[in-house]
Design a protein around this motif. Structure first.
Motif, PDB file in Angstrom:
ATOM      1  N   SER A  90     102.780  40.897  51.575  1.00 13.58           N
ATOM      2  CA  SER A  90     102.692  42.379  51.353  1.00 13.58           C
ATOM      3  C   SER A  90     101.020  42.336  50.853  1.00 13.58           C
ATOM      4  O   SER A  90     100.602  41.321  50.079  1.00 13.58           O
ATOM      5  CB  SER A  90     103.508  42.677  50.434  1.00 13.58           C
ATOM      6  OG  SER A  90     103.369  41.884  49.145  1.00 13.58           O
ATOM      7  N   SER A  91     100.446  43.646  50.845  1.00  7.87           N
ATOM      8  CA  SER A  91      99.402  43.972  50.225  1.00  7.87           C
ATOM      9  C   SER A  91      99.321  44.111  48.790  1.00  7.87           C
ATOM     10  O   SER A  91     100.002  44.749  48.267  1.00  7.87           O
ATOM     11  CB  SER A  91      98.697  45.069  50.983  1.00  7.87           C
ATOM     12  OG  SER A  91      97.298  45.505  50.417  1.00  7.87           O
ATOM     13  N   LYS A  92      98.376  43.265  48.103  1.00 13.44           N
ATOM     14  CA  LYS A  92      98.394  43.360  46.704  1.00 13.44           C
ATOM     15  C   LYS A  92      97.078  43.970  46.156  1.00 13.44           C
ATOM     16  O   LYS A  92      96.383  44.163  47.032  1.00 13.44           O
ATOM     17  CB  LYS A  92      98.580  42.079  46.062  1.00 13.44           C
ATOM     18  CG  LYS A  92      99.710  41.110  46.481  1.00 13.44           C
ATOM     19  CD  LYS A  92     100.850  41.627  45.577  1.00 13.44           C
ATOM     20  CE  LYS A  92     102.234  40.720  45.633  1.00 13.44           C
ATOM     21  NZ  LYS A  92     102.383  39.796  46.592  1.00 13.44           N
ATOM     22  N   ARG A  93      97.087  44.308  44.813  1.00 12.31           N
ATOM     23  CA  ARG A  93      95.915  44.660  44.354  1.00 12.31           C
ATOM     24  C   ARG A  93      95.117  43.558  43.489  1.00 12.31           C
ATOM     25  O   ARG A  93      95.544  43.006  42.690  1.00 12.31           O
ATOM     26  CB  ARG A  93      96.173  45.874  43.414  1.00 12.31           C
ATOM     27  CG  ARG A  93      96.594  47.157  43.903  1.00 12.31           C
ATOM     28  CD  ARG A  93      97.075  48.153  42.960  1.00 12.31           C
ATOM     29  NE  ARG A  93      96.226  48.594  42.186  1.00 12.31           N
ATOM     30  CZ  ARG A  93      95.447  49.649  42.179  1.00 12.31           C
ATOM     31  NH1 ARG A  93      95.293  50.188  43.345  1.00 12.31           N
ATOM     32  NH2 ARG A  93      94.799  49.725  40.999  1.00 12.31           N
ATOM     33  N   VAL A  94      93.928  43.402  44.138  1.00 21.03           N
ATOM     34  CA  VAL A  94      93.158  42.024  43.418  1.00 21.03           C
ATOM     35  C   VAL A  94      92.225  42.767  42.801  1.00 21.03           C
ATOM     36  O   VAL A  94      91.201  43.236  43.143  1.00 21.03           O
ATOM     37  CB  VAL A  94      92.780  41.101  44.707  1.00 21.03           C
ATOM     38  CG1 VAL A  94      92.220  39.830  44.032  1.00 21.03           C
ATOM     39  CG2 VAL A  94      94.159  40.566  45.370  1.00 21.03           C
ATOM     40  N   HIS A 118      94.324  42.623  51.431  1.00 25.38           N
ATOM     41  CA  HIS A 118      94.693  43.294  50.155  1.00 25.38           C
ATOM     42  C   HIS A 118      93.848  44.346  49.867  1.00 25.38           C
ATOM     43  O   HIS A 118      92.490  45.030  50.476  1.00 25.38           O
ATOM     44  CB  HIS A 118      94.466  42.127  49.074  1.00 25.38           C
ATOM     45  CG  HIS A 118      95.630  41.027  49.048  1.00 25.38           C
ATOM     46  ND1 HIS A 118      96.808  41.307  49.254  1.00 25.38           N
ATOM     47  CD2 HIS A 118      95.119  39.662  49.468  1.00 25.38           C
ATOM     48  CE1 HIS A 118      97.545  39.884  49.487  1.00 25.38           C
ATOM     49  NE2 HIS A 118      96.398  39.163  49.490  1.00 25.38           N
ATOM     50  N   GLU A 159      96.686  47.938  36.479  1.00 26.82           N
ATOM     51  CA  GLU A 159      97.445  47.780  37.519  1.00 26.82           C
ATOM     52  C   GLU A 159      96.926  46.991  38.540  1.00 26.82           C
ATOM     53  O   GLU A 159      96.425  47.311  39.554  1.00 26.82           O
ATOM     54  CB  GLU A 159      97.801  49.092  37.974  1.00 26.82           C
ATOM     55  CG  GLU A 159      98.602  49.970  36.793  1.00 26.82           C
ATOM     56  CD  GLU A 159      98.924  51.382  37.136  1.00 26.82           C
ATOM     57  OE1 GLU A 159      98.894  51.537  38.339  1.00 26.82           O
ATOM     58  OE2 GLU A 159      99.206  52.289  36.495  1.00 26.82           O
ATOM     59  N   ASP A 161      97.541  42.921  40.668  1.00 27.77           N
ATOM     60  CA  ASP A 161      98.570  41.800  40.865  1.00 27.77           C
ATOM     61  C   ASP A 161      97.881  40.423  40.466  1.00 27.77           C
ATOM     62  O   ASP A 161      98.366  39.462  40.340  1.00 27.77           O
ATOM     63  CB  ASP A 161      99.122  41.723  42.125  1.00 27.77           C
ATOM     64  CG  ASP A 161      99.890  43.238  42.409  1.00 27.77           C
ATOM     65  OD1 ASP A 161     100.389  43.610  41.648  1.00 27.77           O
ATOM     66  OD2 ASP A 161      99.467  43.976  43.545  1.00 27.77           O
ATOM     67  N   LYS A 182      98.892  36.657  35.001  1.00 23.17           N
ATOM     68  CA  LYS A 182      98.718  37.014  36.549  1.00 23.17           C
ATOM     69  C   LYS A 182      97.840  35.839  37.417  1.00 23.17           C
ATOM     70  O   LYS A 182      97.159  34.948  36.821  1.00 23.17           O
ATOM     71  CB  LYS A 182      97.746  37.957  36.725  1.00 23.17           C
ATOM     72  CG  LYS A 182      97.952  39.362  35.810  1.00 23.17           C
ATOM     73  CD  LYS A 182      98.917  40.409  36.647  1.00 23.17           C
ATOM     74  CE  LYS A 182      99.079  41.520  35.904  1.00 23.17           C
ATOM     75  NZ  LYS A 182      99.964  42.566  36.596  1.00 23.17           N
ATOM     76  N   ILE A 353      99.240  34.996  47.085  1.00 27.16           N
ATOM     77  CA  ILE A 353      99.777  35.727  45.741  1.00 27.16           C
ATOM     78  C   ILE A 353     100.718  36.523  46.280  1.00 27.16           C
ATOM     79  O   ILE A 353     100.890  37.095  47.416  1.00 27.16           O
ATOM     80  CB  ILE A 353      98.623  36.549  45.196  1.00 27.16           C
ATOM     81  CG1 ILE A 353      97.807  37.173  46.142  1.00 27.16           C
ATOM     82  CG2 ILE A 353      97.631  35.552  44.661  1.00 27.16           C
ATOM     83  CD1 ILE A 353      96.598  38.165  45.723  1.00 27.16           C
TER      84      ILE A 353
END
Length: 353
Positions: A90-94, A118, A159, A161, A182, A353
């Motif tokens: 799934s798309s994460k926030r990096v 991402h 916020e 990931d 993280k 991730i």
């Protein structure tokens, strides 16, 4: 990978756009997509970058953009990413925390996050804050699905990931504490070294000048230390790098040269110098601007052992016929997309991730 072909196409378009800025004088070309919207504005951003950071000279900006325009070919991007078979679940926030020592130094991380599907939250260095936001706008225009996936912040990061952070040994301790919960890649100070045997050609030694002086030696891929045989004659080296003497036209470099020379002379250190570069015998890897450290060695086996033991401090080893993973003379600032900083595979990390 998520929409990979469309995303690669956007970066190929960006590479074609950047070719126009890869000479000291900008060179507008016909047929470059979105030029009418972005060309003049990017000329202005380059001007701002030069005014804001005295190390970002016309020559070094053009060189950096030329390297990125070369790297962002469809062939290069496809070859690089073809080694990875999976796509993220799934798309994460990096979050990407960037250094500012050389122009667009964090671009590879930024691009890797987007190409892995991402979203990226960028915290830029104050030393290099003009170019990337503008190029991000170009990418959003070239590929609308990037809209909403790129954010820049100057505030505390919240916020996210995962994080990729590049800094000094001091800031890395803070990063390790702050981001320990993280998934992370945290990069510290590294320097590059050159192993000299005494058998180098004049062309190789002249090319080594590029590894030393490009970006004024501020990059982790810049050679900051030489390993030379005992009783090495430095005259051929000094002769070969003489063509770089124009570096003194940059006032910031000259100021550093004069200051460091005064400090060394007052401390009664023995120096070798040629009017624009000082050589100082020193065990450390990280040398000040306008200075190159050197150390002598008696045999290549013990030197290889030492460099292996110190590998966490070293980014590149420049040599000819010394080791399997050496970098050729003159090539440190021309990495391929798959030459990862600190040897850590960013794409593999991002896909897990």
């Amino acid at each position: 990978m998520h929409n990979l072909d469309k995303n690669i196409t956007a970066f190929v378009k960006l590479g074609n756009f950047l070719i126009q800025f890869s000479d000291k004088e900008n060179n507008k070309r016909e047929g470059v997509e979105h030029n009418e919207l972005f060309y003049d504005g990017f000329c202005h951003q380059l001007q701002l970058a030069r005014e804001h950071n005295g190390w970002f000279t016309k020559d070094n900006l053009a060189f950096a953009l030329g390297q990125w325009s070369r790297a962002l070919s469809r062939e290069n991007l496809t070859h690089w990413l073809s080694a990875y078979k999976t796509s993220p679940a799934s798309s994460k926030r990096v979050a990407v925390i960037m250094a500012g020592n050389i122009p667009l130094v964090g671009f590879h991380d930024f691009m890797s996050v987007l190409l892995c599907g991402h979203s990226v939250i960028v915290k830029q260095s104050s030393n290099d804050r003009h170019l990337l936001p503008y190029l991000a706008k170009y990418l959003e225009y070239a590929e609308p699905s990037f809209k909403g996936k790129i954010a820049f912040t100057e505030d505390k990061l919240e916020e996210f990931d995962a994080v990729i952070a590049t800094g000094s040994d001091n800031t890395s301790r803070y990063f390790e504490y702050y981001f320990s919960k993280k998934p992370n890649i945290i990069r510290k100070n590294r320097n590059s070294v050159a192993v000299i045997t005494g058998k180098e050609t004049e062309e190789q030694l002249a090319a080594l000048g590029e590894d030393i002086f490009r970006y004024f030696g501020l990059g982790c891929r810049n050679v900051s230390k030489l390993f030379v045989p005992e009783n090495y004659d430095f005259d051929p080296f000094f002769k070969a790098i003489y063509s770089f003497r124009d570096i003194l036209e940059v006032q910031k470099y000259t100021n550093n040269y004069d200051y460091n020379k005064a400090v060394y002379l007052m401390s009664l250190f023995k120096l070798r110098e040629n009017g624009f570069l000082m050589l100082k015998e020193d065990k450390n890897y990280s040398s000040p601007i306008a200075t190159l450290f050197y150390e002598t060695y008696s045999d290549s086996e013990s030197l290889q052992k030492k460099l292996t033991e110190d590998s966490e401090k070293i980014q590149c080893v420049v040599a000819s016929g010394f080791s399997d993973n050496e970098v050729a003379f003159g090539k440190t600032q021309k990495p391929e997309l798959w030459d990862y900083a600190d040897g850590v595979d960013t794409v593999e990390f991002l896909l897990k991730i």
